[in-house]
Scaffold this motif. Structure first.
Motif, PDB file in Angstrom:
ATOM      1  N   TYR A 172     -24.317  91.151  91.351  1.00 40.42           N
ATOM      2  CA  TYR A 172     -23.129  90.670  92.044  1.00 40.42           C
ATOM      3  C   TYR A 172     -22.450  89.519  91.299  1.00 40.42           C
ATOM      4  CZ  TYR A 172     -24.596  93.557  95.930  1.00 40.42           C
ATOM      5  OH  TYR A 172     -24.956  94.623  96.704  1.00 40.42           O
ATOM      6  N   ALA A 173     -22.799  89.321  90.053  1.00 41.61           N
ATOM      7  CA  ALA A 173     -22.184  88.243  89.273  1.00 41.61           C
ATOM      8  C   ALA A 173     -20.669  88.388  89.213  1.00 41.61           C
ATOM      9  CB  ALA A 173     -22.771  88.213  87.861  1.00 41.61           C
ATOM     10  N   ASN A 174     -20.193  89.624  89.120  1.00 44.54           N
ATOM     11  CA  ASN A 174     -18.745  89.823  89.034  1.00 44.54           C
ATOM     12  C   ASN A 174     -18.017  89.419  90.312  1.00 44.54           C
ATOM     13  OD1 ASN A 174     -20.043  92.358  89.997  1.00 44.54           O
ATOM     14  ND2 ASN A 174     -17.919  93.026  90.212  1.00 44.54           N
ATOM     15  N   GLU A 175     -18.701  89.494  91.470  1.00 45.76           N
ATOM     16  CA  GLU A 175     -18.074  89.034  92.703  1.00 45.76           C
ATOM     17  C   GLU A 175     -17.846  87.528  92.637  1.00 45.76           C
ATOM     18  OE1 GLU A 175     -20.011  91.478  92.415  1.00 45.76           O
ATOM     19  OE2 GLU A 175     -20.137  92.727  94.184  1.00 45.76           O
ATOM     20  N   LEU A 176     -18.801  86.828  92.082  1.00 46.05           N
ATOM     21  CA  LEU A 176     -18.636  85.394  91.864  1.00 46.05           C
ATOM     22  C   LEU A 176     -17.441  85.156  90.944  1.00 46.05           C
ATOM     23  CD1 LEU A 176     -19.723  82.509  92.254  1.00 46.05           C
ATOM     24  CD2 LEU A 176     -21.184  82.906  90.263  1.00 46.05           C
ATOM     25  N   GLY A 177     -17.373  85.932  89.869  1.00 43.92           N
ATOM     26  CA  GLY A 177     -16.243  85.812  88.940  1.00 43.92           C
ATOM     27  C   GLY A 177     -14.912  86.101  89.606  1.00 43.92           C
ATOM     28  N   GLU A 178     -14.868  87.150  90.429  1.00 48.27           N
ATOM     29  CA  GLU A 178     -13.626  87.489  91.130  1.00 48.27           C
ATOM     30  C   GLU A 178     -13.234  86.385  92.115  1.00 48.27           C
ATOM     31  OE1 GLU A 178     -11.384  89.627  90.541  1.00 48.27           O
ATOM     32  OE2 GLU A 178     -12.438  91.002  89.214  1.00 48.27           O
ATOM     33  N   SER A 179     -14.226  85.794  92.774  1.00 55.41           N
ATOM     34  CA  SER A 179     -13.932  84.698  93.703  1.00 55.41           C
ATOM     35  C   SER A 179     -13.377  83.489  92.962  1.00 55.41           C
ATOM     36  CB  SER A 179     -15.201  84.291  94.456  1.00 55.41           C
ATOM     37  OG  SER A 179     -15.641  85.321  95.296  1.00 55.41           O
ATOM     38  N   LEU A 180     -13.895  83.246  91.779  1.00 56.39           N
ATOM     39  CA  LEU A 180     -13.472  82.085  90.995  1.00 56.39           C
ATOM     40  C   LEU A 180     -12.250  82.353  90.116  1.00 56.39           C
ATOM     41  CD1 LEU A 180     -17.029  80.873  89.899  1.00 56.39           C
ATOM     42  CD2 LEU A 180     -15.564  79.862  91.658  1.00 56.39           C
ATOM     43  N   ARG A 181     -11.767  83.576  90.097  1.00 57.33           N
ATOM     44  CA  ARG A 181     -10.654  83.968  89.216  1.00 57.33           C
ATOM     45  C   ARG A 181      -9.466  83.001  89.245  1.00 57.33           C
ATOM     46  NH1 ARG A 181      -9.009  88.460  86.411  1.00 57.33           N
ATOM     47  NH2 ARG A 181     -10.704  89.774  87.144  1.00 57.33           N
TER      48      ARG A 181
END
Length: 166
Positions: free
Chosen positions: A19-28
Motif C-alpha cells: 500500500y505504499a502507493n496509497e501513501l504516495g497518492e495521499s501525499l501527491r
C-alpha cells in the motif's frame, strides 16, 4: 486447534508495503512527483517478492508429485494469481480511489477559496484517513471477482481459501 502458518505477505505488517502507493497518492499534493512514483516502485517490489515467494513455495510442494511441465504450469499460475490480485487489490484500485479522493478534496478546497494554511493539508489528510477504510472492501471485492472469473478460467488457479485474519 490446528497451527496455521502466517502468510508473511498478507498477514503481517509487510502487507503495508503493498500500500505504499496509497501513501504516495495521499501525499501527491505536497511531495515531488518522483517521490510519488517511488512509492509505486515499492509496491511493485512487494508484489514481485510475494509472487516469487509463492511461486517457489508451490514449486517445492509439487516436487515429485507431478511432471516438471505440470509443476512449471502450477508455479506460473500461482505467480500470475499473485501479480493479478496484488496489482488490482494493492496498487491499481486503491491507488485510483485515493487519487480521486485527494483530487476531489483539493478541488473542493480550491472552490471554497481555502488553499492556504492548514487547508493545504486537507487533501492529504483525507487521503490518509481513507486508506484504512478502503483496504478490506477492495481486498474482498478483488478476491470474489477473481474467484468468479480468472481463477475458474485458468488451469491450476484455485479459489482463495479464507484466512483467519480476515
Amino acid at each position: 486447534m490446528a497451527c496455521e502458518e502466517k502468510d508473511l505477505f498478507r498477514d503481517t505488517p509487510v502487507r503495508f508495503l503493498g500500500y505504499a502507493n496509497e501513501l504516495g497518492e495521499s501525499l501527491r499534493p505536497i511531495i515531488a512527483r518522483s517521490l510519488v512514483n517511488t512509492t509505486y516502485g515499492v509496491a511493485g517490489l512487494y508484489i514481485a517478492a510475494e509472487a516469487v515467494s509463492k511461486g517457489s513455495a508451490k514449486h517445492a510442494v509439487m516436487k515429485g508429485k507431478c511432471s516438471e511441465t505440470e509443476r512449471t504450469a502450477m508455479t506460473t499460475a500461482q505467480m500470475a494469481d499473485v501479480v493479478i490480485w496484488q496489482g488490482a487489490a494493492s496498487v491499481a484500485i486503491p491507488g485510483l480511489v485515493i487519487n480521486r479522493i485527494v483530487a476531489s478534496v483539493g478541488w473542493a478546497t480550491k472552490r471554497m477559496g481555502r488553499t492556504g494554511g492548514l487547508w493545504r493539508w486537507a487533501p492529504t489528510v483525507c487521503g490518509l484517513l481513507s486508506i484504512p477504510l478502503i483496504i478490506h472492501p477492495i481486498d474482498t471485492a478483488v478476491t470474489v471477482a477473481m474467484d468468479a472469473t480468472i481463477r475458474s478460467w485458468i488451469p491450476y488457479m484455485e479459489p482463495e481459501k479464507p484466512r483467519a485474519s480476515q
